[in-house]
Enzyme design. Sequence first.
Site, PDB file in Angstrom:
ATOM      1  N   PHE A 121       0.820  -1.218   0.000  1.00  0.00           N
ATOM      2  CA  PHE A 121       0.000   0.000   0.000  1.00  0.00           C
ATOM      3  C   PHE A 121       0.849   1.261   0.000  1.00  0.00           C
ATOM      4  O   PHE A 121       0.376   2.330  -0.399  1.00  0.00           O
ATOM      5  CB  PHE A 121      -0.966  -0.012   1.194  1.00  0.00           C
ATOM      6  CG  PHE A 121      -0.408   0.517   2.477  1.00  0.00           C
ATOM      7  CD1 PHE A 121      -0.562   1.857   2.832  1.00  0.00           C
ATOM      8  CD2 PHE A 121       0.267  -0.317   3.363  1.00  0.00           C
ATOM      9  CE1 PHE A 121      -0.060   2.353   4.017  1.00  0.00           C
ATOM     10  CE2 PHE A 121       0.768   0.169   4.558  1.00  0.00           C
ATOM     11  CZ  PHE A 121       0.613   1.499   4.885  1.00  0.00           C
ATOM     12  N   LYS A 122       2.096   1.162   0.420  1.00  0.00           N
ATOM     13  CA  LYS A 122       2.952   2.345   0.462  1.00  0.00           C
ATOM     14  C   LYS A 122       3.137   2.965  -0.921  1.00  0.00           C
ATOM     15  O   LYS A 122       3.411   4.158  -1.045  1.00  0.00           O
ATOM     16  CB  LYS A 122       4.323   1.999   1.056  1.00  0.00           C
ATOM     17  CG  LYS A 122       4.274   1.289   2.412  1.00  0.00           C
ATOM     18  CD  LYS A 122       3.794   2.193   3.512  1.00  0.00           C
ATOM     19  CE  LYS A 122       3.684   1.466   4.843  1.00  0.00           C
ATOM     20  NZ  LYS A 122       4.954   1.151   5.467  1.00  0.00           N
ATOM     21  N   ASP A 123       2.999   2.151  -1.981  1.00  0.00           N
ATOM     22  CA  ASP A 123       3.131   2.686  -3.342  1.00  0.00           C
ATOM     23  C   ASP A 123       2.103   3.778  -3.627  1.00  0.00           C
ATOM     24  O   ASP A 123       2.351   4.674  -4.437  1.00  0.00           O
ATOM     25  CB  ASP A 123       2.952   1.571  -4.380  1.00  0.00           C
ATOM     26  CG  ASP A 123       4.117   0.597  -4.406  1.00  0.00           C
ATOM     27  OD1 ASP A 123       5.266   1.042  -4.237  1.00  0.00           O
ATOM     28  OD2 ASP A 123       3.872  -0.605  -4.594  1.00  0.00           O
ATOM     29  N   MET A 126       3.753   6.851  -2.208  1.00  0.00           N
ATOM     30  CA  MET A 126       5.128   7.086  -2.651  1.00  0.00           C
ATOM     31  C   MET A 126       5.225   7.455  -4.123  1.00  0.00           C
ATOM     32  O   MET A 126       6.077   8.269  -4.507  1.00  0.00           O
ATOM     33  CB  MET A 126       5.981   5.849  -2.365  1.00  0.00           C
ATOM     34  CG  MET A 126       6.286   5.641  -0.909  1.00  0.00           C
ATOM     35  SD  MET A 126       7.228   7.017  -0.192  1.00  0.00           S
ATOM     36  CE  MET A 126       7.514   6.339   1.442  1.00  0.00           C
ATOM     37  N   THR A 154       7.790   0.524   3.524  1.00  0.00           N
ATOM     38  CA  THR A 154       8.050   1.925   3.218  1.00  0.00           C
ATOM     39  C   THR A 154       9.341   2.081   2.430  1.00  0.00           C
ATOM     40  O   THR A 154       9.414   2.846   1.471  1.00  0.00           O
ATOM     41  CB  THR A 154       8.134   2.761   4.509  1.00  0.00           C
ATOM     42  OG1 THR A 154       6.842   2.836   5.116  1.00  0.00           O
ATOM     43  CG2 THR A 154       8.611   4.173   4.216  1.00  0.00           C
TER      44      THR A 154
END
Length: 484
Positions: A121-123, A126, A154
Amino acid sequence: MKYISTRGGMQPISYSEALLEGLAIDGGLAVPATMPEVTATQLESWRGLDYADLAAEVLALFATDIDRDDLGRMCRDAYGHGKFVADDVVPLVPLGFESNTPVKPGALTLVGLSEGPTLAFKDMAMQYLGQSMEYALARKGTVLNIIGATSGDTGSAAEYALRGKEGISVFMLSPQGRMSDFQRAQMYSLADENIHNIAVEGVFDDCQNLLKVVSGDLDFKQAYNLGTVNSINLGRISAQVAYYFWAWLRATDAVSAEERATYRISVTVPSGNFGNILSGHYARQMGLPIHRLVLAANENNVLDEFFRTGIYRPRSSAETHATSSPSMDISKASNLERFIFDVLGRDPQRLAEVWLKLDATGELDLSEELPRFEAEFGLVSGTSTHEDRVQTIREVHEAGGPIIDPHTADGVKVASEYLEADVPMLVLETAKPEKFPEIVLEATGIALGMPEHLAGLLELPQRVTEMPNDAPALRQFIEANATQ
């Protein structure tokens, strides 16, 4: 829109400045001076937008100093064709998970946030942050040396978003031996000259503390233009707000127009550093009809204790468990300060006072405010264990649902404790299960292979610098490798 510090010692700054600042100069965190609001009419007008255009609409409420056309271009570059596997970027998938509560069919739904390049989910934040930081640096005519800390996802999401970016170097701290083989390979196999991986002796909280010590040295920070992409970065928080709006819109596509204005959902969020669920808190404050925000913790359940008792007791590195949902192995949640700022009436003096007590005693007692956590802010919580994760992965799969990763399983398990007959429950997915094959094999007997586009990842040479938990050593490394 201007941004202030939770501790009151920073003059209001713009969104672009907050992107590059990281920690505020007084050690606090940047927060909106006033929270933007979204009306029911405005929300409905976004229903037909694709994800990139919706993200641009939401982010435009925060990034008022960025040209609207430029913001739209950045969002299309971040979320456009080819960046994410799913055509709609964030698919919603009903789960067949059994519970004792009579709920509507499809009432427990997975929000797919792991379709990006690093399968986590960090994409979602980011990919946008990489675009917006490069844009802000070009406007300012400067460079940025990013220092980050990661418990798993992350780091790779940041590095994939920032690799090769002009004027940016990344120094990413990770705990030695505390991530999965897949997570280490994603980070350490990158050969880009602007990417520096540092494996620190200790746990994630040690990495996070090093980040704060070095970032809190204002002379060093200014000399080497230090910034951060951890969840304390306001750009990440604002970008994550967008998928809460997207999820509500998709969850209400089949609801009549008359019902939509008051149609509520609840959202469960696996949480370690409190950044992802904070974005949901902001979305709710902006006017999105969210009934409950359910925080799911693993065995490192400091946040669950806080939301059940009102007492926050961060744990030491020695007390932080190594679990099978390693990205949540965090015992001191950096973003909780932003929530407490709201609980304390957005009063920076009160916040600074309670934080001094926390630093002095190791404990923060807000038990008098406990009833407001759910009544006013909709926040509740629960804990999941390894046995819970294994059982949940197995049951979801056997019910015809997808194989889920262990962090998402924590979310599904805790979500099942808060199901209500008339309120659909959404669970935010954390990562693809391929990143955690051992627990999937234990739960289902299925040996997951590497995704086709990442075949050979584990065999690639890895480049990492091992380092003691030592701030002077980290400063020396940054001095030697920083972009000037």
